[in-house]
Design a protein around this motif. Sequence first.
Motif, PDB file in Angstrom:
ATOM      1  N   LEU A   3       0.832  -1.207   0.000  1.00 49.91           N
ATOM      2  CA  LEU A   3       0.000   0.000   0.000  1.00 49.91           C
ATOM      3  C   LEU A   3       0.863   1.253   0.000  1.00 49.91           C
ATOM      4  N   LEU A   4       1.884   1.268   0.849  1.00 51.74           N
ATOM      5  CA  LEU A   4       2.760   2.436   0.908  1.00 51.74           C
ATOM      6  C   LEU A   4       3.428   2.684  -0.436  1.00 51.74           C
ATOM      7  N   GLY A   5       3.907   1.621  -1.070  1.00 50.89           N
ATOM      8  CA  GLY A   5       4.524   1.768  -2.386  1.00 50.89           C
ATOM      9  C   GLY A   5       3.547   2.285  -3.418  1.00 50.89           C
ATOM     10  N   THR A   6       2.311   1.777  -3.377  1.00 53.59           N
ATOM     11  CA  THR A   6       1.299   2.235  -4.332  1.00 53.59           C
ATOM     12  C   THR A   6       0.989   3.706  -4.129  1.00 53.59           C
ATOM     13  N   GLN A   7       0.866   4.127  -2.860  1.00 54.36           N
ATOM     14  CA  GLN A   7       0.616   5.537  -2.584  1.00 54.36           C
ATOM     15  C   GLN A   7       1.731   6.418  -3.141  1.00 54.36           C
ATOM     16  N   LEU A   8       2.974   6.061  -2.871  1.00 50.02           N
ATOM     17  CA  LEU A   8       4.099   6.888  -3.315  1.00 50.02           C
ATOM     18  C   LEU A   8       4.333   6.800  -4.814  1.00 50.02           C
ATOM     19  N   SER A   9       3.914   5.688  -5.437  1.00 53.75           N
ATOM     20  CA  SER A   9       4.098   5.543  -6.889  1.00 53.75           C
ATOM     21  C   SER A   9       3.297   6.567  -7.675  1.00 53.75           C
ATOM     22  N   PHE A  34       3.280   9.673  -7.279  1.00 54.02           N
ATOM     23  CA  PHE A  34       3.959  10.964  -7.330  1.00 54.02           C
ATOM     24  C   PHE A  34       5.235  10.817  -8.148  1.00 54.02           C
ATOM     25  N   PRO A  35       5.222  11.230  -9.429  1.00 56.27           N
ATOM     26  CA  PRO A  35       6.355  10.993 -10.335  1.00 56.27           C
ATOM     27  C   PRO A  35       7.667  11.612  -9.878  1.00 56.27           C
ATOM     28  N   ASN A  36       7.593  12.681  -9.081  1.00 58.13           N
ATOM     29  CA  ASN A  36       8.824  13.354  -8.655  1.00 58.13           C
ATOM     30  C   ASN A  36       9.381  12.801  -7.347  1.00 58.13           C
ATOM     31  N   ILE A  37       8.793  11.702  -6.831  1.00 63.72           N
ATOM     32  CA  ILE A  37       9.327  11.020  -5.651  1.00 63.72           C
ATOM     33  C   ILE A  37       9.910   9.682  -6.095  1.00 63.72           C
ATOM     34  N   THR A  38      11.198   9.471  -5.812  1.00 61.74           N
ATOM     35  CA  THR A  38      11.861   8.227  -6.182  1.00 61.74           C
ATOM     36  C   THR A  38      11.697   7.208  -5.056  1.00 61.74           C
ATOM     37  N   THR A  39      10.979   6.130  -5.366  1.00 59.08           N
ATOM     38  CA  THR A  39      10.666   5.098  -4.379  1.00 59.08           C
ATOM     39  C   THR A  39      11.197   3.756  -4.857  1.00 59.08           C
ATOM     40  N   ARG A  40      11.712   2.967  -3.937  1.00 63.82           N
ATOM     41  CA  ARG A  40      12.085   1.585  -4.234  1.00 63.82           C
ATOM     42  C   ARG A  40      11.584   0.687  -3.107  1.00 63.82           C
ATOM     43  N   LEU A  83      -3.286  -7.110  -7.058  1.00 59.99           N
ATOM     44  CA  LEU A  83      -4.028  -5.882  -7.333  1.00 59.99           C
ATOM     45  C   LEU A  83      -3.198  -4.647  -6.979  1.00 59.99           C
ATOM     46  N   TRP A  84      -2.449  -4.726  -5.874  1.00 58.71           N
ATOM     47  CA  TRP A  84      -1.542  -3.620  -5.544  1.00 58.71           C
ATOM     48  C   TRP A  84      -0.462  -3.486  -6.623  1.00 58.71           C
ATOM     49  N   LEU A  85       0.091  -4.617  -7.062  1.00 59.22           N
ATOM     50  CA  LEU A  85       1.124  -4.566  -8.105  1.00 59.22           C
ATOM     51  C   LEU A  85       0.584  -3.953  -9.387  1.00 59.22           C
ATOM     52  N   ASP A  86      -0.649  -4.315  -9.752  1.00 58.84           N
ATOM     53  CA  ASP A  86      -1.275  -3.731 -10.940  1.00 58.84           C
ATOM     54  C   ASP A  86      -1.416  -2.221 -10.790  1.00 58.84           C
ATOM     55  N   SER A  87      -1.847  -1.795  -9.595  1.00 58.05           N
ATOM     56  CA  SER A  87      -2.047  -0.372  -9.356  1.00 58.05           C
ATOM     57  C   SER A  87      -0.720   0.384  -9.417  1.00 58.05           C
ATOM     58  N   MET A  88       0.327  -0.193  -8.825  1.00 56.70           N
ATOM     59  CA  MET A  88       1.661   0.422  -8.901  1.00 56.70           C
ATOM     60  C   MET A  88       2.141   0.515 -10.338  1.00 56.70           C
ATOM     61  N   LYS A  89       1.980  -0.589 -11.054  1.00 56.81           N
ATOM     62  CA  LYS A  89       2.501  -0.657 -12.421  1.00 56.81           C
ATOM     63  C   LYS A  89       1.739   0.281 -13.356  1.00 56.81           C
ATOM     64  N   GLY A  90       0.495   0.601 -12.991  1.00 53.72           N
ATOM     65  CA  GLY A  90      -0.287   1.537 -13.799  1.00 53.72           C
ATOM     66  C   GLY A  90      -0.037   2.990 -13.459  1.00 53.72           C
ATOM     67  N   SER A  91       0.842   3.269 -12.508  1.00 55.87           N
ATOM     68  CA  SER A  91       1.150   4.651 -12.137  1.00 55.87           C
ATOM     69  C   SER A  91       2.171   5.243 -13.093  1.00 55.87           C
ATOM     70  N   ALA A  92       2.366   6.535 -12.969  1.00 51.44           N
ATOM     71  CA  ALA A  92       3.314   7.223 -13.853  1.00 51.44           C
ATOM     72  C   ALA A  92       4.747   6.778 -13.617  1.00 51.44           C
ATOM     73  N   THR A  93       5.045   6.204 -12.443  1.00 46.43           N
ATOM     74  CA  THR A  93       6.407   5.776 -12.142  1.00 46.43           C
ATOM     75  C   THR A  93       6.668   4.324 -12.531  1.00 46.43           C
ATOM     76  N   ARG A  94       5.601   3.542 -12.784  1.00 47.84           N
ATOM     77  CA  ARG A  94       5.696   2.115 -13.146  1.00 47.84           C
ATOM     78  C   ARG A  94       6.376   1.289 -12.052  1.00 47.84           C
TER      79      ARG A  94
END
Length: 653
Positions: free
Chosen positions: A48-54, A56-62, A147-158
């Motif tokens: 969930l945390l990763g999906t939330q931060l994903s 925001f394109p200007n935040i680098t998350t790993r 479902l979380w992975l799909d949501s992350m992967k569909g974000s602007a940061t992929r």
Amino acid sequence: MQFHLNGFKSSGDPLQDLYEGDQEPDFQASLPQEVDVLIVGAGPAGQLLGTQLSRFPNITTRIIETKPGRLVQGQADGLQCRTIEIFEAFGFSERVLKEAYWVNETTFWSPTEDGMGLRRTGRIRDTEEGLSEFPHVILNQARLHDLWLDSMKGSATRLEPSYSRQMFRMTIPESGPVEVEVERLDDAHKGQKEKIRAKYVVGCDGARSGVRRAMGYEMKGDFANQAWGVMDALVVTDFPDVRLKTAIHSADEGSVLIIPREGGYLARFYIELDKLKQDERIASKNVTAEVLIDRAQRIFKPFKFEVRHIAYWSVYEVGQRLTDHFDDVPEAEREQRNARVFIAGDACHTHSAKAGQGMNVSMNDGYNLGWKLAAVLHGLAEPKLLFTYTDERQGIAKLLIEFDGKISKLFAAKPKNKAGEDDKDAIDPAVFQEYFQRQGRFMAGVETKYSPGLLTSGDTTHQDLATGFEIGTRFHSCQVLRLADAKPVQLGHVMDADGRWRIVLFGDKSEPTSSASPLAKTCELLYKKLLPKFTPAKADIDSVIDVRAVLQQSRITISISDLPQILLPHKGVFGIQDYEKVFTDEESYGSGFGKIYESRGVSKEKGCLLVVRPDQYISSVLPLGEEAHAPLENFFGGFMKDQWSSNGTNGHA
């Protein structure tokens, strides 16, 4: 759902954001040397945390994860009503509801008078009427991860987790980025080390958390010397309630909790095993799947219980353990330094599975922290905002531990066969059912109430203006009608997980289009004073604080173009107006009448103003008009950074 603001989006999935770089990143090849946020562990809290931060394109998350890939078989399965509300904010509640098992009823079984059989002693509605627009459901944790992975992967940061990696060492210097050494576990790179510097590190790495150990914290608590088995199985049985959530107390063989699974056939069985001796651990008992089956068959007697296939089984010990601090800065040192390392989920609280709380509370940890990290990294909020994570979530975890200890004892207690039987270790089935029913709101996840603090007003002077929107609790959604197109909408569903605050204006009885109305005066101060003060100059006026309005007058009597500017803002590169900010409280075509003023106790005479956090909890209830100005400025000014330029303007007003 809104799109096409900055141009035609094409016919693709509108939930899939376009990647704006030249080449999409490879998250498996290597880690960058520096990131804004490093998440250790891709469990429910980390996902969930990763999906939330994903978002925001200007935040680098790993995210680093020890597993070699996506989760195949999860251990958790229950999803509270509140959790489905969160999924709606992330855009995939419909997918969960379509696949999941819906928990509509719970039944209770106890021994017959002669102790030789079982009888149903109770049947209750699982979730009380009106508690949420969503049900309590069951869905395998592995499917939820997808479902979380799909949501992350569909974000602007992929974004996606970087697999086969474990934290080897973490160093927290006096100031500056946290230094983390990561060891690779995959065969092609086994033993190789990667060094990464992170502004923030979040340990979502489970009960044996390496991040927690590196912070010098311990889990405190006790095991209850009670062992349980869990089994996902396809069974043939003549027990009538196998497709209902069911608690069974047998006379002498222990208890079973049945959790039907999605798909119509599979079910999960939590099976009570023998008590452990002092300092004994379940690992020494050599429990097998056959042992679980045999115990279940003895509990179910005289009903037939034939196991045809086992999808998953395990054993565990009941215990409640808690870490007393969720960030790296002791309370006494908060004035000297800022928090940079956090723990969430099982890394800071563990308990039994009986009430289905673990995965849900873990995800709420991530939801609480994610928007706060984003606000600080975007320069919108002061770093002290991050201290509210421990302040708020540690108290909730403590309540969970206390609740779990109580309900675990009730599940393991022997039933009283006869009224008046004197056995201090036995429990009357009616008492168990009554406690279960009484705690329904807690188990649904809607009982959370944050105490007064930086983000929750302690001033309840105006709470009577909206008695159903209690300060500190989550925003309880209700159906309204969108003014511009007469579409029925759940008001809570416009509060996406996008990091924005919401101010919801409930109009009073006066004409809302009149410049003299309290609504219009409130909109004026928001548009010219409050929002420009906390919104960056080149950003849309609603990019930090999103203002919405609910009117009690009929849409037929209101021209939307006559409403205040803040309710019809110009946005995007073309300055297009947003027509979806205003709603009315009236009957819809085909979907009934929400009656939000009546059902949520909103004053029709005076109306009110609600301040709602990015994670959908209510911070304040205020009156309309000039009286709201000072409290709003004081509230937001307590943790947000002033965005006014030196000449007193930022381009909005």
